[in-house]
Design a protein around this motif. Structure first.
Motif, PDB file in Angstrom:
ATOM      1  N   UNK A 192     -19.964 -56.338 -40.269  1.00  0.00           N
ATOM      2  CA  UNK A 192     -19.088 -55.274 -39.781  1.00  0.00           C
ATOM      3  C   UNK A 192     -18.887 -55.514 -38.295  1.00  0.00           C
ATOM      4  N   UNK A 193     -17.637 -55.730 -37.887  1.00  0.00           N
ATOM      5  CA  UNK A 193     -17.339 -56.079 -36.512  1.00  0.00           C
ATOM      6  C   UNK A 193     -17.635 -54.964 -35.529  1.00  0.00           C
ATOM      7  N   UNK A 194     -17.856 -55.358 -34.279  1.00  0.00           N
ATOM      8  CA  UNK A 194     -18.150 -54.400 -33.214  1.00  0.00           C
ATOM      9  C   UNK A 194     -17.041 -53.355 -33.115  1.00  0.00           C
ATOM     10  N   UNK A 195     -17.434 -52.101 -32.993  1.00  0.00           N
ATOM     11  CA  UNK A 195     -16.480 -51.014 -32.817  1.00  0.00           C
ATOM     12  C   UNK A 195     -15.726 -50.603 -34.062  1.00  0.00           C
ATOM     13  N   UNK A 196     -16.040 -51.177 -35.197  1.00  0.00           N
ATOM     14  CA  UNK A 196     -15.320 -50.865 -36.430  1.00  0.00           C
ATOM     15  C   UNK A 196     -15.731 -49.519 -36.999  1.00  0.00           C
ATOM     16  N   UNK A 197     -14.838 -48.946 -37.803  1.00  0.00           N
ATOM     17  CA  UNK A 197     -15.124 -47.731 -38.554  1.00  0.00           C
ATOM     18  C   UNK A 197     -14.892 -48.038 -40.025  1.00  0.00           C
ATOM     19  N   UNK A 198     -15.939 -47.924 -40.823  1.00  0.00           N
ATOM     20  CA  UNK A 198     -15.871 -48.303 -42.233  1.00  0.00           C
ATOM     21  C   UNK A 198     -15.745 -47.046 -43.078  1.00  0.00           C
ATOM     22  N   UNK A 199     -14.646 -46.976 -43.851  1.00  0.00           N
ATOM     23  CA  UNK A 199     -14.333 -45.791 -44.650  1.00  0.00           C
ATOM     24  C   UNK A 199     -14.336 -46.087 -46.141  1.00  0.00           C
ATOM     25  N   UNK A 200     -14.709 -47.308 -46.543  1.00  0.00           N
ATOM     26  CA  UNK A 200     -14.736 -47.680 -47.965  1.00  0.00           C
ATOM     27  C   UNK A 200     -15.945 -48.560 -48.236  1.00  0.00           C
ATOM     28  N   UNK A 201     -16.253 -48.745 -49.516  1.00  0.00           N
ATOM     29  CA  UNK A 201     -17.292 -49.691 -49.891  1.00  0.00           C
ATOM     30  C   UNK A 201     -16.901 -51.096 -49.466  1.00  0.00           C
ATOM     31  N   UNK A 202     -17.884 -51.932 -49.155  1.00  0.00           N
ATOM     32  CA  UNK A 202     -17.630 -53.306 -48.722  1.00  0.00           C
ATOM     33  C   UNK A 202     -18.390 -54.245 -49.655  1.00  0.00           C
ATOM     34  N   UNK A 203     -17.673 -55.235 -50.188  1.00  0.00           N
ATOM     35  CA  UNK A 203     -18.254 -56.149 -51.170  1.00  0.00           C
ATOM     36  C   UNK A 203     -19.114 -57.227 -50.518  1.00  0.00           C
ATOM     37  N   UNK A 204     -19.958 -57.865 -51.324  1.00  0.00           N
ATOM     38  CA  UNK A 204     -20.790 -58.972 -50.851  1.00  0.00           C
ATOM     39  C   UNK A 204     -19.963 -59.996 -50.094  1.00  0.00           C
ATOM     40  N   UNK A 205     -20.475 -60.436 -48.949  1.00  0.00           N
ATOM     41  CA  UNK A 205     -19.873 -61.537 -48.215  1.00  0.00           C
ATOM     42  C   UNK A 205     -18.638 -61.198 -47.406  1.00  0.00           C
TER      43      UNK A 205
END
Length: 208
Positions: free
Chosen positions: A187-200
């Protein structure tokens, strides 16, 4: 009498861990090993003793505890190799919690965690083995964190997040509650994650 401890790795991450150790004053720190740093180099008053080749002799001499002070940014291969080497020698890899970190009473930590300055880990959180929870990061209630995960300074994982192994959360990122983050995710610096993230996956910006 304090247990003797050796640090494996003399880079920038070592300085942060060493400062925490010196504040805690719980171990006799015998020195640091590093293949790329000259013998005798001083790190906060602790000397580099030589390369990792001297670790078996240190163990035989009575130094039974160690901490891997090589970090990881999206690639855990060296850190994993050093863990395997140290454990094969027989070292107990110890957890280090900076005295300024705040942990709920029911937090469960795996082997060789490092919890940095002003990090906050709330109730019913489980942290896997060999994780780095760095300066000022926040892990809220109910999160499950896998092995070899690095949560960089200022990152926020809101409640009930499940994280796989070897994932990296960049500086000041945020992850919404209840999500699943897979193995080897960056997950990149400053990012906002609003969903599931898959392997890799590598994700940056607003991730939705």
């Amino acid at each position: 009498m304090k247990d003797k401890l050796v640090l494996i790795g003399a880079g920038g991450y070592c300085r942060g861990v060493l400062d925490s150790l010196l504040l805690l004053d719980s171990y006799e720190i015998v020195g640091i090993t590093d293949p790329a740093t000259p013998i005798g180099t001083d790190v906060y008053g602790i000397s580099v003793l030589g390369t990792d080749d001297i670790l078996p002799k240190l163990f035989e001499s009575g130094v039974k505890k160690a901490h891997i002070t090589v970090g990881s940014v999206g690639n855990c291969s060296l850190r994993k190799k050093l863990v395997e080497m140290a454990e094969n020698i027989g070292f107990e890899l110890v957890t280090i919690i900076d005295p300024n970190a705040v942990l709920a009473k029911d937090v469960r930590l795996g082997k060789m965690a490092y919890i940095g300055k002003s990090a906050t880990i709330n109730s019913d959180v489980e942290i896997g083995n060999y994780c780095i929870i760095n300066t000022g990061s926040i892990i809220e209630h109910g999160c499950r964190i896998g092995n070899f995960v690095h949560v960089a300074p200022g990152s926020v994982l809101v409640g009930d997040i499940h994280v796989g192994n070897e994932s990296h959360f960049g500086l000041n990122c945020s992850v919404l509650q209840g999500l699943t983050i897979g193995n080897r995710v960056i997950v990149g610096a400053g990012s906002t994650v609003l969903r599931n993230v898959n392997d890799g996956e590598t994700v940056v910006g607003i991730v939705k």
